[in-house]
Design a protein around this motif. Sequence first.
Motif, short mmCIF file in Angstrom:
data_model
loop_
_atom_site.label_atom_id
_atom_site.label_comp_id
_atom_site.label_asym_id
_atom_site.label_seq_id
_atom_site.Cartn_x
_atom_site.Cartn_y
_atom_site.Cartn_z
N ASP A 1 -2.73 -5.81 2.04
CA ASP A 1 -2.29 -4.91 3.11
C ASP A 1 -3.42 -4.79 4.13
OD1 ASP A 1 0.19 -2.56 2.86
OD2 ASP A 1 -1.26 -2.40 4.50
N ALA B 1 0.80 -1.22 0.00
CA ALA B 1 0.00 0.00 0.00
C ALA B 1 0.84 1.27 0.00
CB ALA B 1 -0.95 0.01 1.21
N ARG B 2 2.08 1.17 0.47
CA ARG B 2 2.94 2.35 0.54
C ARG B 2 4.39 1.91 0.68
NH1 ARG B 2 2.59 4.93 6.66
NH2 ARG B 2 2.95 3.00 7.81
N GLN C 1 -4.09 -1.76 5.49
CA GLN C 1 -4.56 -0.39 5.41
C GLN C 1 -5.43 -0.19 4.17
OE1 GLN C 1 -1.45 2.49 6.99
NE2 GLN C 1 -0.13 0.85 6.25
N SER C 2 -6.73 -0.25 4.37
CA SER C 2 -7.68 -0.24 3.24
C SER C 2 -7.59 1.03 2.41
CB SER C 2 -9.10 -0.42 3.76
OG SER C 2 -9.27 -1.68 4.38
N ASP C 3 -7.59 2.19 3.06
CA ASP C 3 -7.57 3.45 2.31
C ASP C 3 -6.33 3.56 1.43
OD1 ASP C 3 -9.94 4.08 3.51
OD2 ASP C 3 -9.08 5.49 4.97
N LEU C 4 -5.18 3.26 2.01
CA LEU C 4 -3.94 3.33 1.25
C LEU C 4 -3.90 2.27 0.16
CD1 LEU C 4 -1.34 3.98 4.10
CD2 LEU C 4 -2.15 5.62 2.39
N ASP D 1 -4.45 -9.62 7.10
CA ASP D 1 -3.44 -9.67 8.15
C ASP D 1 -2.61 -10.92 7.88
OD1 ASP D 1 -1.93 -10.04 10.46
OD2 ASP D 1 -3.51 -9.33 11.80
N ARG E 1 -7.71 -6.76 1.69
CA ARG E 1 -7.34 -6.42 3.07
C ARG E 1 -7.03 -7.71 3.82
NH1 ARG E 1 -8.92 -5.78 8.29
NH2 ARG E 1 -8.13 -3.91 9.34
#
Length: 316
Positions: free
Chosen positions: A101, A78-79, A103-106, A128, A126
Amino acid sequence: MAIVSVHPRPADEVMSPTTTSLASSQLIAVGECRSAIIETTASAAPESLETVTAAPRKNWVFDMFRLDGRVAVVTGGARGLGYAMADGLCAAGLSGIAILDLQSDLGEAACEQLHSEYGVCARFYRIDVRDEVAVQCAIDSVVQDLGKIDILILSAGVADLVHAEDYSAAKFKRVIDINLNGSFACAQAVGKHMIAAGRGGSIIFIGSMSGSIVNWPQPQSAYNASKAGVIHLMKSLAAEWAQYHIRCNAISPGYMETPLNTEFEETYFREWKARTPMSRLGQPEELTGCALWLASGASSFCTGTDVLIDGGYTVL
């Protein structure tokens, strides 16, 4: 081609590996995406992880780095380092990419950006990585949605700085579970699909120079241990899976300017730069070329290798 965000159910809700719920419009988009990848794969030149034949044309060597028709999965994409490598692979012609990832938004924003920039079929899941059942569910969903998996980059990871005498068992275990056990869970899930498909593939672990040396002056025993484990896990799987034409390698960065390290800027950045012969921290994009090489046919005879990209830190 629409971007679809896929959220596998929690482990206690999973009834089967492919129970991900999608709306009708999303299912149509996923179907179109999968069909496009299969069509592209069928029209592309056959892949070979055994040999590379030089094409009789000028600059043929650059074609070895092309990823046309292939599908990649990037955990922690995600980043930071994961996104930089995902971006580089997409630029080389990927047909599909899955970002896994927490982090859903990212993650959704990353997929939107990759699709907009390269036209690639991009899917976010999404997940873990500590949840083995959910990992298997997500990987099964990727294969169902995108048709196959050719490349896996294991970039999900965490770090914390705690003196060994003060490290709680729970906090230490968390680092090991995410960095090492999570890498194995994802590699195992993807490896099963690669073996069943019979086409081989490339799995790229993100280790660290911390797996080869002990960083100083910060206390990070759990992180160091986890990355040493990741590197040896990679070598073990490289030996086991070579018979299936699955190549396993690692990229071990030095100190990089990433969100993971930013919180330590005030305390350690000056020290890290002073101890690095190149007198600076690395940029995420400086791993991309190596990731592309390891993902592509350009590295077809390379497996079990750990590539240090650390500005010279470990030569001292």
